[in-house]
Design a protein around this motif. Structure first.
Motif, mmCIF file in Angstrom:
data_model
loop_
_atom_site.group_PDB
_atom_site.id
_atom_site.type_symbol
_atom_site.label_atom_id
_atom_site.label_comp_id
_atom_site.label_asym_id
_atom_site.label_seq_id
_atom_site.Cartn_x
_atom_site.Cartn_y
_atom_site.Cartn_z
ATOM 1 N N ASP A 500 0.835 -1.200 0.000
ATOM 2 C CA ASP A 500 0.000 0.000 0.000
ATOM 3 C C ASP A 500 0.872 1.252 0.000
ATOM 4 N N GLN A 501 0.249 2.409 -0.223
ATOM 5 C CA GLN A 501 0.957 3.681 -0.200
ATOM 6 C C GLN A 501 0.150 4.707 0.580
ATOM 7 N N LEU A 502 0.867 5.639 1.209
ATOM 8 C CA LEU A 502 0.243 6.612 2.096
ATOM 9 C C LEU A 502 -0.367 7.766 1.301
ATOM 10 N N ALA A 503 -1.604 8.116 1.657
ATOM 11 C CA ALA A 503 -2.293 9.221 0.985
ATOM 12 C C ALA A 503 -2.270 10.491 1.813
ATOM 13 N N THR A 504 -2.629 10.402 3.109
ATOM 14 C CA THR A 504 -2.656 11.595 3.946
ATOM 15 C C THR A 504 -2.687 11.201 5.416
ATOM 16 N N LEU A 505 -2.567 12.193 6.287
ATOM 17 C CA LEU A 505 -2.571 11.989 7.736
ATOM 18 C C LEU A 505 -3.586 12.920 8.374
ATOM 19 N N GLU A 506 -4.458 12.345 9.185
ATOM 20 C CA GLU A 506 -5.426 13.108 9.966
ATOM 21 C C GLU A 506 -4.965 13.103 11.416
ATOM 22 N N SER A 507 -4.966 14.276 12.062
ATOM 23 C CA SER A 507 -4.373 14.417 13.393
ATOM 24 C C SER A 507 -5.304 15.214 14.305
ATOM 25 N N ALA A 553 -0.221 16.093 25.856
ATOM 26 C CA ALA A 553 -1.531 15.697 25.315
ATOM 27 C C ALA A 553 -1.372 14.533 24.345
ATOM 28 N N GLN A 554 -2.297 13.580 24.461
ATOM 29 C CA GLN A 554 -2.262 12.453 23.533
ATOM 30 C C GLN A 554 -2.953 12.842 22.232
ATOM 31 N N VAL A 555 -2.323 12.467 21.139
ATOM 32 C CA VAL A 555 -2.847 12.792 19.812
ATOM 33 C C VAL A 555 -3.197 11.502 19.090
ATOM 34 N N THR A 556 -4.366 11.476 18.494
ATOM 35 C CA THR A 556 -4.770 10.324 17.687
ATOM 36 C C THR A 556 -4.508 10.622 16.222
ATOM 37 N N LEU A 557 -3.705 9.777 15.612
ATOM 38 C CA LEU A 557 -3.388 9.907 14.189
ATOM 39 C C LEU A 557 -4.153 8.861 13.409
ATOM 40 N N THR A 558 -4.696 9.276 12.279
ATOM 41 C CA THR A 558 -5.297 8.325 11.351
ATOM 42 C C THR A 558 -4.550 8.429 10.029
ATOM 43 N N PHE A 561 -4.545 5.429 3.601
ATOM 44 C CA PHE A 561 -3.767 4.823 2.517
ATOM 45 C C PHE A 561 -4.605 4.773 1.242
ATOM 46 N N TRP A 562 -3.902 4.641 0.112
ATOM 47 C CA TRP A 562 -4.594 4.704 -1.173
ATOM 48 C C TRP A 562 -5.521 3.516 -1.421
ATOM 49 N N SER A 563 -5.318 2.405 -0.753
ATOM 50 C CA SER A 563 -6.228 1.270 -0.914
ATOM 51 C C SER A 563 -7.584 1.533 -0.287
ATOM 52 N N GLY A 564 -7.670 2.575 0.544
ATOM 53 C CA GLY A 564 -8.874 2.831 1.325
ATOM 54 C C GLY A 564 -8.726 2.408 2.779
ATOM 55 N N THR A 565 -7.603 1.774 3.102
ATOM 56 C CA THR A 565 -7.331 1.342 4.475
ATOM 57 C C THR A 565 -6.943 2.529 5.348
ATOM 58 N N ASN A 566 -7.466 2.573 6.566
ATOM 59 C CA ASN A 566 -7.076 3.570 7.564
ATOM 60 C C ASN A 566 -6.444 2.861 8.755
ATOM 61 N N VAL A 567 -5.346 3.418 9.268
ATOM 62 C CA VAL A 567 -4.655 2.847 10.409
ATOM 63 C C VAL A 567 -4.541 3.925 11.490
ATOM 64 N N THR A 568 -4.964 3.584 12.714
ATOM 65 C CA THR A 568 -4.939 4.530 13.831
ATOM 66 C C THR A 568 -3.681 4.340 14.667
ATOM 67 N N TYR A 569 -3.138 5.448 15.156
ATOM 68 C CA TYR A 569 -1.881 5.453 15.915
ATOM 69 C C TYR A 569 -1.975 6.555 16.964
ATOM 70 N N ARG A 570 -1.215 6.435 18.061
ATOM 71 C CA ARG A 570 -1.233 7.445 19.125
ATOM 72 C C ARG A 570 0.169 8.028 19.316
ATOM 73 N N VAL A 571 0.209 9.334 19.571
ATOM 74 C CA VAL A 571 1.470 10.019 19.790
ATOM 75 C C VAL A 571 1.336 10.951 20.995
ATOM 76 N N THR A 572 2.382 10.980 21.826
ATOM 77 C CA THR A 572 2.438 11.899 22.958
ATOM 78 C C THR A 572 3.812 12.555 23.005
ATOM 79 N N LYS A 573 3.809 13.884 23.179
ATOM 80 C CA LYS A 573 5.063 14.629 23.297
ATOM 81 C C LYS A 573 5.254 15.059 24.751
#
Length: 583
Positions: A500-507, A553-558, A561-573
């Motif tokens: 797959d390939q990455l299309a964009t990031l939602e934060s 603060a915890q951030v949720t990343l979505t 991907f170009w296939s239509g798949t979405n993957v959720t991830y968490r980030v904290t600074k």
């Protein structure tokens, strides 16, 4: 416009009649609003008659920018390009280009105080490049480029000094080139802009510079008395509020050897891949249609020849960084832009920043041959496209039939091929209206052993233009892993892309508000907030993005991907450290 590596045919005597016939045949074949045919008789230049401004601008199509070269700061090679050679201009001419725009920044080669003398060696180097291109039979445009923001922008607070320097600059340029042939053209100012002004004030300052530019050049005599001059809108923006004043000024000057110049880089979210602008969708198409309709109605139909001095996408292509765009969406953009310009009667100049961009100045070939072919084809005809250039097949699922929507763009669909082998309609695919369906059996054969990535490439061929590639691609949902990093170097997230390939990031933060360096949209900018690293199996969250996050603060990343798949991830600074965890 500056494009750094961090982003980013000829016509005979009857060319105008041919253009009119092409316009008539093209009307109504785009999926967006069609352009009306020109009204009234078409002027045709008799043999031996002097070329009109319209003749000249038409004969310049297509055009190309020697970007990031003489406009580079402080010198020609400062932004990664070499001094242009005869071989480069030879190659451009062989590619079908009829004119080149050579942007020139004078600031670092000119005294900052009166008499604002331009360094003789610099003027000589500009003249050498101009002469190389002219000797190849190309039209050439030179201008005052990044000076627009380096010192001309200070006109509101240093009016008399800026005006004096502007006049002195053009006095010297005009004197150097006063006896050059009429295939050399001047452009007064690139993307004029002024600090701390209202829109109306900016338009007035621009008009004052346009008037000064014309007066200085005309008074210099020689061939400059009738040389074609390009006058820009404020910012070179093709908006009605900026084009109307320029049209009025051009008419008031009563000079037959003037033309307008504007730039176009597309609908901004798509042009850089931000705010979810991943596709050349209906909104992007309408933005393009509206822009060229304005060029046509406000300039061309009013007898004002129009030069699109720069066009492209703000975010690339850039071979030094991962592509911000899905390839098929880029091809659709350039296909429609070529058509829109032709039907509007506008001459187009591709902005090319260097070998990492469009035309490789070392190999003298297109960096992306497929894109090069699409751009070249768009100069003369339309090409068919489709809703996507990829069919994604999840390895975890059984293969089923898949449907794409064909966009013939006035052409006729001729069938599908894999290399030299034609696929069989009814067995391998079916067509119902503009719905192209690939059968499960054909996709099973094409997918082969279903290794991750592109398994096979087939082509949809049409009655005109370039074929449309369709990549049969096997994938599984990407897998991300936990990671640690810091705000200085960024956070590298181990990623199995699995075809797959990455299309964009939602934060977003926990309350749903936007998190990241782009605050007005949760969909962050590709290659500015985040960037995939396919060779090293990682996605990097870049320092600009991480430094903008709220501490603790915890951030949720979505990740989309170009296939239509979405993957959720968490980030904290926390201070300068960053942790990432799988959701």
């Amino acid at each position: 416009m500056q494009r750094t590596r961090y982003l980013t045919g000829g016509r005979g005597p009857g060319r105008l009649l041919g253009l009119l016939l092409a316009l008539v045949t093209m009307i109504g074949v785009t999926s967006t609003a069609a352009f009306a045919a020109p009204k009234g008789p078409l002027p045709i230049r008799l043999p031996g008659a002097a070329a009109s401004a319209a003749d000249t601008v038409a004969a310049m199509q297509p055009s190309w920018n020697l970007g990031n070269t003489f406009d580079a700061i402080p010198d020609v090679t400062s932004w990664g390009n070499d001094v242009p050679t005869k071989s480069l201009f030879d190659a451009l001419k062989a590619q079908g280009y009829r004119s080149v725009r050579i942007p020139v920044t004078w600031t670092d080669h000119q005294s900052a105080t009166a008499p604002y003398a331009i360094d003789a060696a610099w003027m000589t180097s500009v003249k050498k490049a101009v002469d190389l291109a002219l000797n190849d039979g190309l039209y050439v445009v030179i201008n005052v480029h990044h000076d627009s923001w380096q010192w001309i922008a200070d006109m509101p607070t240093h009016h008399d000094g800026v005006l004096a320097r502007f006049k002195a600059t053009w006095t010297q340029i005009a004197a150097t080139f006063r006896n050059h042939p009429q295939k050399l053209l001047f452009e007064g100012n690139n993307e004029p802009q002024f600090t701390n002004t209202t829109e109306a004030q900016g338009i007035q300052y621009n008009a004052e510079l346009n008037s000064a530019f014309r007066s200085v050049v005309r008074q210099s005599g020689g061939n400059n008395a009738t040389r074609l001059l390009f006058l820009p809108t404020l910012g070179c923006t093709p908006s009605q509020e900026r084009m109307d004043p320029l049209a009025a000024q051009l008419k008031s000057m009563n000079d037959p050897n003037l033309a307008a110049t504007v730039h176009y880089y597309g609908y901004y979210p798509f042009s850089v891949n931000i705010a979810g602008g991943t596709r050349f969708d209906a909104t992007s198409q309408q933005d393009m249609t509206d822009a060229f309709n304005r060029m046509r109605s406000l300039f061309v139909t009013q007898g004002i020849p129009t030069y699109l001095g720069e066009y492209g996408l703000l975010g690339g292509p850039d071979s030094n960084h991962p592509s911000r765009f899905e390839q098929g969406e880029v091809l659709k953009y350039y296909e429609m832009l070529g058509y829109s310009a032709r039907t509007a009667g506008v001459t187009t100049a591709l902005w090319d920043a260097g070998s990492w961009n469009y035309f490789n100045r070392t190999t003298l070939q297109w960096s992306d041959p497929g894109l090069g072919a699409a751009i070249r084809s768009s100069w003369t005809t339309r090409s068919g496209t489709a809703s996507s250039d990829r069919v994604y097949l999840a390895k975890a699922d059984a293969i089923t039939a898949r449907t794409l929507t064909l966009n013939p763009n006035g052409t006729t669909f001729r069938g599908l091929w894999q290399g030299s082998t034609q696929l069989v309609q009814g067995r391998d695919y079916t067509v119902s209206g503009n719905q192209l369906t690939l059968t499960a059996s054909a996709l099973t054969r094409l997918a082969g052993n279903r290794a991750y990535g592109t398994n096979a490439t087939i082509q949809a061929r049409f009655s005109a233009g370039v074929p449309w590639n369709i990549y049969v691609t096997s994938y599984d949902p990407p897998v991300l892993a936990n990671a640690t990093g810091n705000t200085t170097d960024g956070l590298s997230i181990p990623t199995q892309f699995r075809g797959d390939q990455l299309a964009t990031l939602e934060s977003r933060y926990a309350d749903g508000s936007t998190a990241g360096n782009t605050s007005w949209t949760p969909y962050q900018e590709f290659n500015v907030a985040f960037s995939p690293d396919y060779p090293h199996n990682a996605i990097t969250l870049l320092p600009a993005y991480l430094n903008a996050l709220n501490d603790g603060a915890q951030v949720t990343l979505t990740f989309h991907f170009w296939s239509g798949t979405n993957v959720t991830y968490r980030v904290t600074k926390n201070g300068g450290s960053v942790t990432g965890t799988v959701a």
